[in-house]
Design a protein around this motif. Structure first.
Motif, PDB file in Angstrom:
ATOM      1  N   VAL A  72      -7.963  29.070   9.893  1.00 25.34           N
ATOM      2  CA  VAL A  72      -8.896  29.170  11.023  1.00 25.34           C
ATOM      3  C   VAL A  72      -9.159  30.651  11.255  1.00 25.34           C
ATOM      4  O   VAL A  72      -8.219  31.433  11.444  1.00 25.34           O
ATOM      5  CB  VAL A  72      -8.329  28.517  12.293  1.00 25.34           C
ATOM      6  CG1 VAL A  72      -9.272  28.750  13.472  1.00 25.34           C
ATOM      7  CG2 VAL A  72      -8.107  27.028  12.080  1.00 25.34           C
ATOM      8  N   VAL A  81     -13.560  27.134  10.698  1.00 18.78           N
ATOM      9  CA  VAL A  81     -12.436  26.257  10.399  1.00 18.78           C
ATOM     10  C   VAL A  81     -12.529  25.844   8.936  1.00 18.78           C
ATOM     11  O   VAL A  81     -13.480  25.150   8.539  1.00 18.78           O
ATOM     12  CB  VAL A  81     -12.443  25.010  11.309  1.00 18.78           C
ATOM     13  CG1 VAL A  81     -11.260  24.105  10.984  1.00 18.78           C
ATOM     14  CG2 VAL A  81     -12.434  25.418  12.775  1.00 18.78           C
ATOM     15  N   ASN A  83     -10.949  23.588   6.399  1.00 14.76           N
ATOM     16  CA  ASN A  83     -10.098  22.440   6.168  1.00 14.76           C
ATOM     17  C   ASN A  83     -10.038  22.135   4.670  1.00 14.76           C
ATOM     18  O   ASN A  83     -10.726  22.776   3.877  1.00 14.76           O
ATOM     19  CB  ASN A  83     -10.621  21.243   6.963  1.00 14.76           C
ATOM     20  CG  ASN A  83     -10.252  21.346   8.435  1.00 14.76           C
ATOM     21  OD1 ASN A  83      -9.339  22.067   8.809  1.00 14.76           O
ATOM     22  ND2 ASN A  83     -10.976  20.636   9.279  1.00 14.76           N
ATOM     23  N   VAL A  98     -10.040  23.334  22.774  1.00 15.71           N
ATOM     24  CA  VAL A  98      -9.116  23.177  21.651  1.00 15.71           C
ATOM     25  C   VAL A  98      -7.822  22.640  22.235  1.00 15.71           C
ATOM     26  O   VAL A  98      -7.327  23.155  23.230  1.00 15.71           O
ATOM     27  CB  VAL A  98      -8.851  24.514  20.931  1.00 15.71           C
ATOM     28  CG1 VAL A  98      -7.905  24.293  19.749  1.00 15.71           C
ATOM     29  CG2 VAL A  98     -10.149  25.143  20.461  1.00 15.71           C
ATOM     30  N   LEU A 116      -7.817  20.783  13.002  1.00 17.75           N
ATOM     31  CA  LEU A 116      -7.465  22.120  12.518  1.00 17.75           C
ATOM     32  C   LEU A 116      -6.247  21.979  11.609  1.00 17.75           C
ATOM     33  O   LEU A 116      -5.099  22.018  12.061  1.00 17.75           O
ATOM     34  CB  LEU A 116      -7.162  23.055  13.694  1.00 17.75           C
ATOM     35  CG  LEU A 116      -8.242  23.157  14.779  1.00 17.75           C
ATOM     36  CD1 LEU A 116      -7.788  24.111  15.876  1.00 17.75           C
ATOM     37  CD2 LEU A 116      -9.563  23.588  14.198  1.00 17.75           C
TER      38      LEU A 116
END
Length: 212
Positions: A72, A81, A83, A98, A116
């Motif tokens: 992140v 972000v 992933n 968040v 996240l």
């Protein structure tokens, strides 16, 4: 008389949030996979070398995707972000909150949720932090509340992943209070550099296994 040049607005480098355990575990797992796969590819007979190479082509991108890739990046104007299979870029004005429950999650203003992966939640650490907070509240002779308690002490009693979530939430709130002009737009990009080799390797693995 020349007017003085206004000072330039300060720029801030991205803050990076990653999982140290994921990085170490991923590196060790990659070494193990390479050792076993290359040994089988070199010393194997018949279909074994081809199965080993196809397995390596399948496994390595997946291990990288789930251990080394997640991160992140929180900057002054946006959050990015990364992933396992997608990279999501959002301006801070699109971020609603968040939070961390069983996983760390980012919610946009329109209700979309993104996990996240780089900030894993440890329920064990959370329980340990809760016990430390409970002991501190019992031992504190001044009876301070969380509002009046020292900020550094509170941070020290927060689980690691939860603290990262708190930091990201503070960055989002701060950016919402003083928005920075810019041309950051929401974008979601699939990580084809990870998906493509894994799919090709899986297909080769099935073909080699089926034609043996």
């Amino acid at each position: 008389m020349t007017s003085p040049t206004p000072p330039a607005e300060p720029t801030y480098a991205d803050r990076t949030f990653r999982s140290p355990a994921g990085l170490v575990g991923g590196a060790l797992l990659l070494l193990l996979i390479l050792w076993i796969g290359l040994d089988a590819a070199i010393r194997g007979e018949g279909r074994v070398p081809w199965l080993a190479l196809a397995g390596l082509l399948t496994a390595i991108p997946l291990v990288v995707a789930f251990t080394l890739r997640p991160a992140v990046f929180a900057g002054e104007r946006r959050i990015r972000v990364r992933n396992p299979f997608r990279t999501i870029t959002l301006p801070w004005t699109d971020v609603a909150t968040v939070r961390a429950s069983y996983s760390s999650e980012l919610f946009t203003q329109d209700g979309t949720k993104y996990q996240l992966w780089a900030v894993p939640v440890s329920l064990r650490q959370r329980k340990k932090a809760a016990r430390r907070q409970s002991r501190q509240s019992m031992d504190d002779p001044y009876g301070r509340t969380p509002v009046t308690a020292d900020v550094h002490a509170t941070r020290a009693l927060t689980a690691g992943a939860d603290q990262a979530v708190v930091d990201l939430r503070e960055l989002a709130e701060r950016a919402g209070e003083t928005p920075v002009a810019g041309d950051v737009v929401k974008s979601v990009r699939w990580a084809y550099e990870v998906i493509a080799p894994a799919v090709v390797g899986a297909v080769l693995l099935v073909v080699v296994a089926a034609t043996g």
